[in-house]
Design a protein around this motif. Structure first.
Motif, PDB file in Angstrom:
ATOM      1  N   SER A 100      44.893  11.976  32.211  1.00  0.00           N
ATOM      2  CA  SER A 100      43.512  11.817  32.807  1.00  0.00           C
ATOM      3  C   SER A 100      42.819  13.156  33.041  1.00  0.00           C
ATOM      4  N   LEU A 101      41.472  13.088  32.744  1.00  0.00           N
ATOM      5  CA  LEU A 101      40.563  14.235  32.613  1.00  0.00           C
ATOM      6  C   LEU A 101      39.808  13.935  33.776  1.00  0.00           C
ATOM      7  N   MET A 105      39.840   9.610  30.245  1.00  0.00           N
ATOM      8  CA  MET A 105      40.854   9.683  29.551  1.00  0.00           C
ATOM      9  C   MET A 105      41.016  10.395  28.241  1.00  0.00           C
ATOM     10  N   ASP A 106      42.205  10.910  27.990  1.00  0.00           N
ATOM     11  CA  ASP A 106      42.200  11.488  26.485  1.00  0.00           C
ATOM     12  C   ASP A 106      43.549  11.277  26.217  1.00  0.00           C
ATOM     13  N   LEU A 132      47.792  21.077  30.086  1.00  0.00           N
ATOM     14  CA  LEU A 132      49.207  21.647  30.115  1.00  0.00           C
ATOM     15  C   LEU A 132      50.209  20.732  30.536  1.00  0.00           C
ATOM     16  N   LYS A 133      50.294  19.843  31.528  1.00  0.00           N
ATOM     17  CA  LYS A 133      51.005  18.881  31.816  1.00  0.00           C
ATOM     18  C   LYS A 133      51.277  17.850  31.054  1.00  0.00           C
ATOM     19  N   ALA A 134      50.093  17.360  30.200  1.00  0.00           N
ATOM     20  CA  ALA A 134      50.299  16.242  29.271  1.00  0.00           C
ATOM     21  C   ALA A 134      51.005  16.912  28.050  1.00  0.00           C
ATOM     22  N   VAL A 135      50.926  18.283  27.661  1.00  0.00           N
ATOM     23  CA  VAL A 135      51.709  18.769  26.634  1.00  0.00           C
ATOM     24  C   VAL A 135      53.005  18.906  26.800  1.00  0.00           C
ATOM     25  N   LYS A 136      53.304  19.125  28.117  1.00  0.00           N
ATOM     26  CA  LYS A 136      54.659  19.275  28.709  1.00  0.00           C
ATOM     27  C   LYS A 136      55.208  18.151  28.637  1.00  0.00           C
TER      28      LYS A 136
END
Length: 178
Positions: A100-101, A105-106, A132-136
């Motif tokens: 979520s942005l 969404m992305d 950063l949370k999404a990349v993690k």
């Protein structure tokens, strides 16, 4: 990092109010990239603890300005470079995560063909921490071991604890008052 280096780095960062939308303060690093890259690279390397720098196998570059910073680290240290891109930018097979942005969404993706490694995530600015949370989450999904994140500019008042080591060169508290 010395106060003079911090001041020098800040002197090449342009602050743009109300971009990309009202209420947002955008930090434009483009003028900094047009200067000598060596002090920027040195500052990034110095911000990462030596034991993590010795252990990392690849730097994870987050689109788009993270590509520049992670490339500098990979080149200087002789480590690998993994790309995290927005959906549809990499050829298949890919692994992805949605997130979520503030305004929708992305989706982020990376190559599915990469063996599990010890990685450091690299991005330019840490604000709310959503990317950063999404990349993690993506790294966990791909079974990479995340040692931490190297961030050029941290805005700590905008995010909570992200559950990983965060190493930053600058934060908004170090900006010289003009």
């Amino acid at each position: 990092m010395s106060t003079s280096l911090s001041t020098s780095l800040w002197s090449h960062i342009r602050t743009v109010q109300d971009f990309p939308k009202p209420g947002i303060c955008f930090f434009d690093l483009t003028p900094l990239f047009m200067q000598s890259i060596a002090p920027l690279t040195d500052a990034l390397i110095e911000s990462i603890p030596a034991e993590q720098l010795a252990e990392v196998e690849s730097f994870v570059a987050v689109e788009a300005r993270g590509f520049v910073l992670a490339s500098l680290l990979a080149q200087r240290t002789g480590k690998g470079l993994l790309l995290v891109r927005k959906a549809g930018k990499l050829p298949p097979p890919v692994i992805g995560v949605g997130y979520s942005l503030e305004y929708g969404m992305d989706r982020l993706e990376m190559s599915a063909d990469v063996q599990a490694q010890k990685v450091i995530i690299v991005d330019d600015v840490l604000a709310t921490g959503g990317t950063l949370k999404a990349v993690k989450q993506l790294m966990d999904k791909c079974q990479h071991t995340v040692l931490g994140a190297s961030i050029f500019l941290d805005l700590p008042d905008l995010h909570a604890d992200l559950g990983m080591n965060i190493w930053s060169v600058l934060d908004d508290k170090s900006k010289p008052q003009i």
